[in-house]
Design an enzyme around this catalytic site. Structure first.
Site, mmCIF file in Angstrom:
data_model
loop_
_atom_site.group_PDB
_atom_site.id
_atom_site.type_symbol
_atom_site.label_atom_id
_atom_site.label_comp_id
_atom_site.label_asym_id
_atom_site.label_seq_id
_atom_site.Cartn_x
_atom_site.Cartn_y
_atom_site.Cartn_z
ATOM 1 N N HIS A 109 -0.454 7.487 -2.823
ATOM 2 C CA HIS A 109 -1.192 8.965 -3.461
ATOM 3 C C HIS A 109 -1.933 9.494 -2.096
ATOM 4 C CE1 HIS A 109 -1.440 7.099 -7.638
ATOM 5 N NE2 HIS A 109 -0.191 7.319 -7.377
ATOM 6 N N PRO A 110 -1.151 9.668 -0.776
ATOM 7 C CA PRO A 110 -1.950 10.349 0.150
ATOM 8 C C PRO A 110 -2.338 11.706 0.178
ATOM 9 C CG PRO A 110 0.324 10.216 0.761
ATOM 10 C CD PRO A 110 0.185 9.469 -0.526
#
Length: 537
Positions: A474-475
Site C-alpha cells: 500500500h505505498p
C-alpha cells in the site's frame, strides 16, 4: 532507436492505466467532447490468472505484468530488502492485487481536510465512493449500486474464516457486517472487487465499457520517458513503444497516474523534483520541488502461522492433484470455490490502546499458509492471520537512481522507524494471539508455527517483526496533496508551480489511510475527473 515525429494531439494525455488511470480514461471520454490518450507501460490484461481471484498468488512474481520492485536494505528490518510488486498491465495493481474492498475510516478523510485540503473530508468523498460502486447488497446511506465497480460478498464457504470471526467476538470485538459503513471497528468478512467470482479490476470495470469510443485511444507497451515543458507549462509526453520514441501533445492537461513509485519517478525524470537530485543525474531542473518522492508511506504486516488439525486449508487442496482439479472445475463451471479466495477472507479492525480514537490495527485472515507470499504453500495444513499497523509514523523516500526511465527507482520505506510503530506490532500480535486462543478456533488449532511458543517477551515479538515483517502493498503519499512547502499537488491535484499537469493516484494521499488502498485510489480518480471536467468548461 528511431524517432517518430508524427506528433499526435489530444485534449488529455493520461500516463498509467492503473486503478486511477482507467477511471480517468472512462470519465473524461464519456461525453464525447474531449479526446483522450491513455498510455500504459505494460501489456493488455489478457493473462488468464488476472481474472481468477486467487491468481494474485501466481502474478506475484510474474515479470510480464509486474514491475517487481525491491526496497533498498531496510534498517528497521535487519537490512532486509522488501519485495514490492506493482502492476504493469492494463488495470495496474488492481489487476494483480488481493481484491479487498476497504475504504478506510471516516476520520482518515476528515484528517485530510483538517490538513488544509478543502473538499476531501469524509462527507465530501462519500458521494464518489458511492458513484463508483456497484454494491451486491444494494444501495443505502453508505453504498451505491449503479457504479462501474462491482463490490461483492465472498463466494466460498470456509469454516476457518467463520471461526476467526466468532473467535474475535469471543475476545471482545463487536461483529461488524460492513467495514465500509458507519464504523470500521470490529470483526467480519471482507468484500471484494469481484463480479460473480471473477476479478473486477479498474480495466474490467472502467476501461472495457469505454475502449471502443472514437475519442479514446489506448496504447499499451508504452513507457513514458519524460514530460516536456514550454517554460513551466506541461506540453507533451515522450514515450517509448516497441523501439520507437513517440510524442503525444496535450492541448489541455497531462494527467500522471503511474502510482506511488512511478509518478514521482516520472516527475523527477522530467525535471520536477529535488534540484540537487536532478542535477546529480544531469537532468535540467524545470521546478525545484523538494517534496516529490518524499513522505513515502506503506502498510507493514507481520503474520502468525498456525498448524490446522483438519485437512480443510488451501494448503491441503493445492497438495492434492484431485482436489486441485476439482477446485478448477468448480471455478470454471460455477465461479465458486477455493479459487475465489482473496488476500483476506475474514478480518478485524481494533485498537491496541483504548485511548486511541479509532482502530490502529487491521487483521487479514486467510485459510492457507506460506513462508513468503507468492511462494509455495506449506506442506502441512495451515492458516495465517497478519497484523497490519494502519497509520505508521515512519516515512521514506522515492528517488531516481538514473536518468534512464527503464531503471527502477530507489525505494526506502523506513519500516519500524518510530516507537509508535514498533509498539503497535508488539501489542497487535498479543491481541491477535488472544483471538486465536478463543474457543471458536480451538477445534482447528494444533500449534502456532510462527512465531512459536518460545516468542513471548516484547523484545522477542519485536525481533520476530523485524525478521519477518513485510509489506501489505500500500505505498502512498510521494506526491502529497497540501499547501505546505513540501506538498506536491494542491487540493485540485494540480502540480504546484506547473501549469497543465496533475497527479491522480495513491501518491497524492496526504497520509496513508486506515485500510487497503485500491478503493480510495478509485475514489480519488472519480473526484479528480469531476474537477478536471469542471475546469475544462
Amino acid at each position: 532507436m528511431n524517432h517518430n515525429n508524427d506528433a499526435s494531439e489530444f485534449d488529455y494525455v493520461i500516463v498509467g492505466a492503473g486503478s486511477a488511470g482507467c477511471v480517468l480514461a472512462n470519465r473524461l471520454s464519456a461525453g464525447g467532447k474531449h479526446s483522450v490518450l491513455l498510455l500504459e507501460a505494460g501489456p493488455k490484461d489478457s493473462h488468464i490468472w488476472i481474472h481468477i481471484p486467487l491468481g494474485y498468488g501466481k502474478l506475484f512474481k510474474e515479470k510480464s505484468v509486474n514491475w517487481m520492485y525491491q526496497t533498498e536494505p531496510e534498517p528497521g528490518l535487519h537490512g532486509r530488502q522488501v519485495f514490492q510488486p506493482r502492476g504493469k498491465v492494463l488495470g495496474g495493481s488492481s489487476s494483480i492485487n488481493g481484491l479487498l474492498y476497504v475504504r478506510g475510516q471516516h476520520e482518515d478523510y476528515d484528517r485530510w481536510r483538517q490538513r488544509g485540503n478543502a473538499g476531501w473530508g469524509y462527507e465530501d468523498v462519500l458521494p464518489y465512493f458511492k458513484k463508483a460502486e456497484s454494491q451486491q447488497r444494494g444501495a443505502d446511506q453508505y453504498h451505491g449500486a449503479d457504479g462501474p465497480l462491482p463490490v461483492s460478498d465472498w463466494r466460498h464457504h470456509d469454516p476457518l474464516s467463520e471461526a476467526f470471526v466468532k473467535a474475535s467476538v469471543e475476545a471482545g470485538l463487536p461483529f461488524n457486517p460492513d467495514f465500509n459503513g458507519a464504523t470500521q471497528e470490529g470483526a467480519g468478512f471482507f468484500q471484494t472487487t469481484t463480479r460473480r467470482g471473477r476479478r473486477a479490476s479498474s480495466a474490467f470495470s472502467y476501461l472495457r465499457p469505454a475502449k471502443n469510443r472514437a475519442n479514446l485511444r489506448i496504447e499499451t507497451d508504452a513507457l513514458a520517458q519524460r514530460i516536456l515543458f514550454d517554460g513551466r507549462r506541461a506540453k507533451s509526453v515522450e514515450y517509448r513503444q516497441r523501439g520507437q520514441l513517440r510524442r503525444a501533445t496535450a492541448r489541455r492537461e497531462i494527467l500522471v497516474s503511474s502510482g506511488a513509485y512511478n509518478s514521482p519517478q516520472l516527475l523527477q525524470l522530467s525535471g520536477v523534483g529535488p534540484a540537487d537530485l536532478l542535477k546529480s543525474h544531469g537532468i535540467e531542473v524545470i521546478l525545484d520541488s523538494p517534496g516529490v518522492g518524499n513522505d513515502l508511506q506503506d502498510h507493514m504486516q507481520v503474520r502468525i502461522v498456525t498448524k490446522c488439525s483438519q485437512n480443510i486449508t488451501l494448503n491441503d487442496i493445492v497438495a492434492s492433484p484431485i482436489r486441485s482439479a476439482l477446485a478448477g472445475v468448480q471455478w470454471a463451471a460455477l465461479r465458486k470455490g477455493p479459487l475465489t479466495i482473496a488476500a483476506g477472507t475474514s478480518g478485524a479492525f481494533f485498537k491496541t490502546n483504548p485511548r486511541l480514537a479509532s482502530p490502529d490495527i487491521q487483521i487479514h485472515f486467510i485459510p492457507f499458509s506460506t513462508d513468503k507470499m507468492g511462494e509455495k504453500l506449506h506442506p502441512f495444513s495451515g492458516f495465517s492471520a497478519s497484523v497490519c499497523q494502519l497509520r505508521p509514523e515512519s516515512r521514506g523516500t522515492l528517488r531516481i537512481k538514473s536518468a534512464d526511465p527503464s531503471q527502477p527507482p530507489e525505494i526506502r520505506i523506513n519500516y519500524l522507524a518510530t516507537e509508535t510503530d514498533r509498539r503497535a506490532f508488539i501489542d497487535g500480535l498479543k491481541i491477535l494471539r488472544n483471538i486465536l486462543a478463543q474457543p471458536a478456533l480451538k477445534p482447528y488449532c494444533v500449534e502456532e508455527v510462527y512465531p512459536g511458543a518460545k516468542v513471548v517477551s516484547d523484545e522477542d515479538l519485536l525481533e520476530f517483526s523485524r525478521k519477518t515483517g513485510s509489506t501489505v502493498y500500500h505505498p502512498t503519499s510521494t506526491c502529497r496533496m497540501g499547501s505546505d512547502p513540501l506538498a506536491v499537488v494542491d487540493q485540485r491535484l494540480k502540480v504546484r508551480g506547473i501549469d497543465g499537469l496533475r497527479v491522480v493516484d495513491a501518491s497524492v494521499m496526504p497520509d496513508l489511510m486506515s485500510g487497503n488502498t485500491n478503493a480510495p485510489t478509485i475514489m480519488i480518480a472519480e473526484k479528480a475527473s469531476d474537477m478536471i471536467l469542471e475546469d475544462a468548461r
